[in-house]
Write a protein that holds these residues in place. Structure first.
Motif, short mmCIF file in Angstrom:
data_model
loop_
_atom_site.label_atom_id
_atom_site.label_comp_id
_atom_site.label_asym_id
_atom_site.label_seq_id
_atom_site.Cartn_x
_atom_site.Cartn_y
_atom_site.Cartn_z
N VAL A 8 0.67 -6.89 1.27
CA VAL A 8 1.46 -6.97 0.04
C VAL A 8 0.79 -6.17 -1.06
O VAL A 8 -0.42 -5.99 -1.08
CB VAL A 8 1.67 -8.41 -0.48
CG1 VAL A 8 2.75 -9.11 0.27
CG2 VAL A 8 0.38 -9.18 -0.47
N SER A 58 0.06 0.80 -4.54
CA SER A 58 -1.12 0.01 -4.17
C SER A 58 -1.79 0.58 -2.93
O SER A 58 -2.89 0.18 -2.58
CB SER A 58 -0.72 -1.44 -3.92
OG SER A 58 0.18 -1.51 -2.84
N ASP A 102 8.27 -3.57 -10.18
CA ASP A 102 7.35 -4.36 -9.37
C ASP A 102 7.33 -5.81 -9.86
O ASP A 102 7.63 -6.10 -11.02
CB ASP A 102 5.95 -3.77 -9.48
CG ASP A 102 5.77 -2.60 -8.55
OD1 ASP A 102 6.29 -2.67 -7.42
OD2 ASP A 102 5.13 -1.62 -8.94
N GLU A 136 8.46 -2.21 4.48
CA GLU A 136 9.54 -2.77 3.66
C GLU A 136 10.86 -2.79 4.46
O GLU A 136 11.87 -2.27 3.99
CB GLU A 136 9.73 -1.94 2.39
CG GLU A 136 8.48 -1.82 1.53
CD GLU A 136 8.42 -2.86 0.41
OE1 GLU A 136 9.26 -3.79 0.43
OE2 GLU A 136 7.54 -2.76 -0.43
N GLU A 160 2.01 -3.80 -4.98
CA GLU A 160 3.10 -3.18 -5.72
C GLU A 160 3.15 -1.70 -5.38
O GLU A 160 2.31 -1.20 -4.63
CB GLU A 160 2.88 -3.42 -7.21
CG GLU A 160 2.82 -4.90 -7.52
CD GLU A 160 2.58 -5.18 -8.98
OE1 GLU A 160 3.54 -5.51 -9.66
OE2 GLU A 160 1.43 -5.07 -9.44
N SER A 161 4.11 -0.98 -5.97
CA SER A 161 4.18 0.44 -5.67
C SER A 161 2.89 1.11 -6.12
O SER A 161 2.34 0.76 -7.16
CB SER A 161 5.39 1.07 -6.35
OG SER A 161 5.57 0.55 -7.64
N HIS A 203 6.65 -6.05 -0.69
CA HIS A 203 6.24 -6.48 -2.03
C HIS A 203 6.68 -7.92 -2.23
O HIS A 203 6.40 -8.51 -3.24
CB HIS A 203 6.89 -5.58 -3.07
CG HIS A 203 8.38 -5.75 -3.11
ND1 HIS A 203 9.23 -5.15 -2.21
CD2 HIS A 203 9.15 -6.53 -3.90
CE1 HIS A 203 10.46 -5.53 -2.46
NE2 HIS A 203 10.44 -6.36 -3.47
#
Lengths: 330, 334, 339
Positions: free
Chosen positions: C41, C46, B189, C182, C43-44, C215
């Protein structure tokens, strides 16, 4: 695609030749004297020698093998003069203990094995795929647990055990039907089904168990695929998604394995045929082993090998038909 | 005299046979993954290699670390030829050059504890650190920002960023002078990427490491590299000091690549005057004749199809392989 | 105008797993108007992807619990019948996935897959009509030689072309809302630019709304008008794209913006980072889930670790932030992040 098939077929022919040579050499190394086995216990040495010459066992092994190969295409005549007799092409040899050409013997027993195999195959595919589908769709529910239990138990039970269990329960204990006695479907169709229903079940339970697991796992895996999610996002009905997306992709590996399993069965379901006294190739092989009837052993081995090799080719072609990624390499 | 360069590759070529055809199924074609690449890594600096998928950058990484042998060409490590090193020689060379991989999930053995993973290179090299193996691993873990108390834990107990730290610790335990990192942050990330990049920069400073840093993400490479090489279909199209290449690209491909990167600033984006490449990268099995980029290049002429451009000096210390290099450097985003 | 195309209110999604209950999405509310592009937006982990798939009711039925509402053009997608959801999937709201290869069924031609998506919502269309529509779409999304490629299989296309086909499937019924999860992450940067261009031009044609999950702050900056920043299953900042990049109002957004590398050579140097790692969604920290990584949490006090901050309006740019810091503090720090 044509190049592909040609290549596979050429390879198959080579493989069969290798198998036949190997089988022939292996059996010729057995410590049994095939000529001595041609007549009873009180055979005189000169008769044994005469038979040895008549059947060609006096020649070097490789020459014997050559004669065997030639017999497949041209037929084979044993002995000379008045005592000569011929097994027409395709000849796989002559069984002295049965006084019959091996090809004829196989022709007589093969249909029984084929009926047994086809019936069992249809049954186990239906059973396995439907149980597996139900288990996948009802994952974690009682249906799933039932199917997985069946699969675990079925896989771990040996065929002869299931066979005897079925025989004992249905025939002896419950007395639901008489002891199966094989009858040709062209003479007595009811008798035919009566004789085969239990062997079919016996064989099917075992394989259905592993196909249940295969189907369940394949479908669960497919259900997690993005393309299945896209199918749902398109608004397709559940049934359509299951058919075109989930089952379709789970089926590809199953077909491959099923083809090979089926071919292996065609070589003779030795245990099932023995338990249910079915006059098939499996039982014939067992008798040949016990009596060291070498020509029959070589013949049945060759036929079994032929089916396996052919099934491989068919599966490869099927794979291409089922999976466009194999068929059309970009 | 010892060489100025920690690592040099001279005219490296790596072909992979592919595809079977004909009845006998003989291999006939080659994937020309790396097709004549020369590069040099100055001691204590970072050489970034960028390019899109299939450009050969990962193959190049595996060639220069001798994980695979090049089809042709020469690799010099500290001026010493290691192109065909094997056995003992190869093992010795591995103490000097180590690799960090992209996927922190699959590059660590899940059945080994962190301590075992980090110390494994010591056992392979049969090296006994003076302070003891366990102490050495503790030092490494501290160096990369891991808690040494986690010595006995297993990879699945760590997050992606921490796993990449484990990978870095493993690569450093032999005290190498060169690290070849293949997409070390692309599986992480954004906030974790920055942590790893900062860590790598810090390690370079304190340990005097030289890096070959391979990535598809241009801004990541820009952040860490002193020099940058841009690859397209197995060849370097432009190479030079990072600030020169990024601020005034000379090869049309470099310019297109830079202009395609989305800019994290809504005031600055010029989607309208962006260079849009059409189509996809051609197959490395049958690359276009002449200049490989010509099929997507807006400046291409017949000359580009007939004549392959060679890497020539293009001003400000850069090399560029183009018949029509961009004359007036256009600064990106200015 | 107040009427919005999609209005998500108090969305909560949790998954039962062997390790415990995963609180994937907590108290998420937002709206999307026709023609708008909303970026999400994070991160993984979220919660951004789960939020999106909830709108189509794509979450697994066996272990997911979803509450709240997601009203799309008058219908609550979370409570309406299966048949109603099915009727809207693909026709009113369509989806584009990250990996275009795994999103296409490998066993059928691309033409059939596009046609199938059209046919399911146009059951009376003749074969010829479907085919015509398919060719139309292939041309629209820029597949060269459509008449020849329509009968090819997904694996025969390159990554970028596959994503064009996924887009063709998504847009074949001219949906009002496109959810793109994505959509360019698996693609090379030059191809990414092509796909983003394509999506924007098709949006302009159809006045369609887009929810773009990514992201990549660069992608958001280029295509979105409004942005949700998600962390630990919650929205921590909601702002217009200009406001987010000019004056972000949440410490997590500050960290994210600082962590992005730049192509501008004057801005090299050490990247600002967010220390630590994202929280586990099974054992979310009490209070603000970002607090353990937040460099300001100490100065604010214990409220950060006891009370979940609610989204509130900050400043005059219309930004909303879920942070316990005072407005003045936030405005002051936020204005410096990008300077």
């Amino acid at each position: 695609m044509l190049v592909f098939i040609t290549r596979r077929l050429l390879f198959a022919v080579g493989l069969l030749l290798a198998v036949s040579l190997f089988t022939y050499l292996l059996f010729s190394m057995l410590p049994a004297d095939p000529a001595a086995l041609t007549c009873g216990k009180n055979c005189k040495p000169d008769l044994i020698e005469a038979n040895r010459v008549r059947l060609g066992y006096d020649k070097p092994v490789l020459e014997q093998y050559w004669l065997f190969l030639k017999g497949i295409f041209a037929g084979r005549t044993y002995g000379t003069g008045a005592t000569a007799f011929t097994c027409p092409a395709p000849s796989l040899g002559y069984s002295f203990s049965q006084h019959e050409c091996v090809t004829t013997m196989i022709a007589n027993t093969f249909p029984v094995t084929a009926y047994l195999s086809i019936g069992a195959f249809v049954l186990w595919m239906l059973l396995g795929i439907s149980l597996g589908s139900v288990a996948a769709l009802k994952r974690g529910k009682w249906q799933d647990r039932l199917a997985t239990t069946f699969s675990a138990v079925g896989v771990s039970l040996p065929t002869f055990y299931i066979g005897l269990l079925v025989l004992f329960t249905v025939v002896i204990w419950l007395g639901l039907m008489p002891f199966p006695h094989y009858e040709s479907p062209f003479e007595n169709i009811v008798g035919f089904f009566n004789a085969l229903i239990l062997p079919w079940l016996t064989l099917a339970v075992l394989s259905a168990a592993s196909y249940t697991r295969l189907t369940r796992n394949g479908m669960l895996e497919a259900m997690n695929e993005d393309f299945v999610r896209l199918g749902i996002a398109k608004g397709l009905k559940r049934g359509v998604i299951l058919r075109r997306y989930v089952l379709r992709s789970a089926l590809v590996p199953i077909v491959t394995i099923a083809g090979l399993d089926f071919a292996a069965l065609l070589g003779g379901a030795i245990i099932t045929e023995s338990v249910f006294s079915l006059p098939g190739m499996g039982r014939m092989s067992i008798r040949a082993v016990v009596e060291s009837d070498l020509p029959v052993l070589v013949g049945t081995t060759m036929v079994a090998a032929l089916f396996i090799v052919l099934a491989n080719v068919v599966v490869d072609i099927l794979y291409g038909v089922l999976d466009p990624r194999v068929r059309t390499k970009s | 005299m010892i060489s100025d360069f920690a690592l040099e590759g001279i005219d490296l070529v790596k072909y992979f046979p592919t595809g079977r055809s004909g009845i006998l199924g003989r291999a006939r074609e080659n994937v020309r993954a790396v097709d004549g690449v020369s590069l040099s890594l100055r001691r204590g600096t970072t050489l970034g290699i960028v390019g899109e998928s299939g450009c050969g950058k990962s193959t190049l990484a595996r060639v220069v670390t001798r994980l695979i042998e090049p089809t042709h060409g020469q690799i010099l490590l500290d001026g010493e030829d290691i192109t065909h090193a094997s056995g003992k020689e190869l093992r010795r060379m591995r103490t000097k050059i180590q690799m960090v991989f992209q996927d922190p999930y699959s590059s660590l053995n899940p059945r080994h504890s962190v301590g075992q993973i980090i110390s494994a290179p010591l056992q392979v090299q049969k090296m006994k650190p003076v302070q003891g193996e366990r102490q050495r691993v503790h030092e490494m873990m501290e160096l990369v920002g891991l808690n040494p108390e986690h010595y006995n834990r297993y990879p699945h107990e760590f997050s992606g960023g921490q796993r990449q730290r484990i990978g870095i610790a493993r690569s450093l335990i032999l005290n190498p002078s060169i690290i070849v990192a293949d997409e070390p942050v692309s599986a992480l990330d954004v906030s974790i990427q920055a942590q790893i990049l900062n860590l790598m920069a810090k390690l370079q400073e304190t340990l005097g490491l030289s890096y070959v840093f391979i990535a598809h993400d241009l801004s990541v490479v820009h952040h860490i590299a002193d020099e940058v090489a841009v690859m397209y279909l197995g060849k370097i199209v432009e190479m030079g000091p990072s600030n020169v290449v990024y601020s005034s690209p000379s090869h049309p491909y470099t310019k297109a690549l830079l202009s395609a990167v989305p800019v994290a600033d809504p005031k600055r984006h010029h989607r309208q005057d962006r260079i849009r490449l059409t189509g996809d990268v051609p197959s490395p099995v049958n690359p276009p004749s002449g200049c490989r980029f010509r099929t997507r290049c807006w400046l291409a002429t017949e000359k580009c199809a007939n004549e392959e451009p060679s890497l020539n000096p293009g001003g400000n210390g850069r090399l560029v392989a183009c018949h029509y290099p961009l004359e007036t450097p256009v600064s990106i985003g200015s | 105008m107040t009427s919005s195309l999609l209005s998500v209110t108090d969305l909560n999604v949790s998954f039962d797993t062997p390790d415990g209950v995963v609180r994937a999405v907590s108290d998420v509310s937002f709206t999307v108007s026709a023609g708008e592009t909303l970026g999400i937006v994070g991160e993984s982990g979220s919660g951004k992807s789960v939020t999106a798939s909830s709108i189509l009711r794509l979450n697994s039925s066996t272990n997911a619990t979803t509450t709240g509402s997601a009203v799309l053009a008058g219908t609550d997608m979370l409570t309406c019948s299966d048949a109603e959801v099915r009727a809207r999937r693909g026709s009113e709201v369509a989806m584009v996935f990250q990996d275009p290869l795994s999103a296409l069924n490998p066993y059928y031609t691309v033409g059939r897959q596009i046609g199938e998506a059209y046919q399911v919502h146009h059951p009376d269309a003749s074969k010829a009509e479907v085919r015509e529509r398919v060719m139309d779409m292939l041309t629209k999304v820029g597949i060269p030689h459509p008449e020849q490629r329509v009968d090819e299989y997904p694996h025969q296309f390159s990554g970028g072309m596959r994503q064009r086909i996924v887009i063709a499937i998504a847009l074949v019924n001219s949906p009002k809302l496109l959810i793109a999860d994505e959509p360019t992450t698996a693609l090379d940067v030059t191809v990414q630019a092509q796909i983003l261009d394509l999506m924007l031009s098709l949006q302009a044609e159809n006045k369609m709304a887009i929810i773009l999950i990514t992201h990549d702050l660069g992608v958001v900056a280029e295509v979105a008008q409004n942005v949700l920043v998600m962390y630990g299953g919650r929205i921590v900042e909601r702002a217009s794209v200009d406001a987010l990049f000019d004056a972000p109002t949440h410490p997590y957004a500050w960290g994210l913006l600082g962590a992005v590398g730049s192509l501008d050579h004057n801005k090299r140097g050490e990247l600002r980072t967010v220390i630590g790692t994202p929280p586990s969604l099974i054992t979310l920290p009490p209070g603000c889930s970002f607090a353990p990584r937040c460099e300001y949490a100490h100065s604010v006090g214990s409220v950060c670790t006891t009370t979940v901050p609610m989204l509130r309006n900050i400043g005059h740019l219309g930004s909303f932030s879920a942070c316990h810091m005072s407005d003045e503090q936030i405005i002051q720090i936020g204005s410096k992040v990008r300077a």
